[in-house]
Design a protein around this motif. Structure first.
Motif, short mmCIF file in Angstrom:
data_model
loop_
_atom_site.label_atom_id
_atom_site.label_comp_id
_atom_site.label_asym_id
_atom_site.label_seq_id
_atom_site.Cartn_x
_atom_site.Cartn_y
_atom_site.Cartn_z
N SER A 104 -1.89 -92.36 -72.54
CA SER A 104 -1.03 -91.35 -71.93
C SER A 104 0.30 -91.98 -71.55
CB SER A 104 -1.69 -90.74 -70.69
OG SER A 104 -1.79 -91.70 -69.67
N ASN A 157 2.86 -90.72 -68.91
CA ASN A 157 3.37 -89.85 -67.86
C ASN A 157 4.63 -90.46 -67.28
OD1 ASN A 157 1.25 -88.07 -68.20
ND2 ASN A 157 -0.03 -89.12 -66.73
N ASN A 158 5.77 -89.96 -67.74
CA ASN A 158 7.08 -90.48 -67.33
C ASN A 158 7.16 -91.98 -67.60
OD1 ASN A 158 7.88 -87.93 -66.59
ND2 ASN A 158 7.34 -88.20 -64.47
N GLU A 204 6.77 -85.77 -67.88
CA GLU A 204 6.01 -84.83 -67.06
C GLU A 204 6.98 -84.18 -66.09
OE1 GLU A 204 2.37 -84.89 -63.87
OE2 GLU A 204 2.30 -86.27 -65.55
#
Length: 148
Positions: free
Chosen positions: A5, A7-8, A26
């Motif tokens: 993943s 996420n930012n 995100e």
């Protein structure tokens, strides 16, 4: 090996002689509100991801296509989005009637958009959203070929 993943976060890859940076964005949940528009803060992408890569290919994974021009302005060469599922109902030859946020005639509902050479691709995806219908809106899997 890329993470499961982003996420930012950004993952930098070296593919032969080519540098590729993949960033995952995100955005705040309030940007997904139904029946209202909540803009991104002017410097949100810089605060979340830092500066875009300009010595290689910058790919941005951003779920919500509503902010497509901002993604391109940040410096993403290619942005991949979804979220709208092509709209709940499409009008043949015209486009989406309504988005999952109940926005009428969303501008970035499906397809390819060009912002001065920076591309934003919005996939209709395979699933549904809110109401489990797809009228004149075939599901799709998006495939993009990037040449060196």
């Amino acid at each position: 090996c890329i993470r499961d993943s982003l996420n930012n976060e950004t993952e930098n890859l070296q593919l032969g002689e080519d540098k590729v940076c993949i960033s995952g964005l995100e955005i705040p949940l309030e940007c997904y509100g139904k029946g209202k528009y909540e803009p991104l803060k002017p410097a949100f992408l810089e605060e979340a991801l830092g500066e875009a890569e300009n010595s290689g290919l910058q790919i941005l994974l951003a779920h919500n296509p509503r902010f497509a021009p901002i993604y391109a302005q940040w410096g993403a060469d290619i942005t991949l989005c979804g979220h709208n599922h092509g709209g709940l109902v499409r009008i043949p030859g015209f486009g989406s009637l309504i988005s999952p946020q109940y926005e009428l005639f969303p501008k970035y509902d499906a397809g390819e958009y060009d912002f001065q050479g920076r591309k934003v691709y919005v996939s209709k995806g395979l699933g549904t959203h809110t109401f489990h219908i797809r009228i004149f809106d075939r599901a799709e899997v998006l495939s993009i070929k990037i040449n060196p």
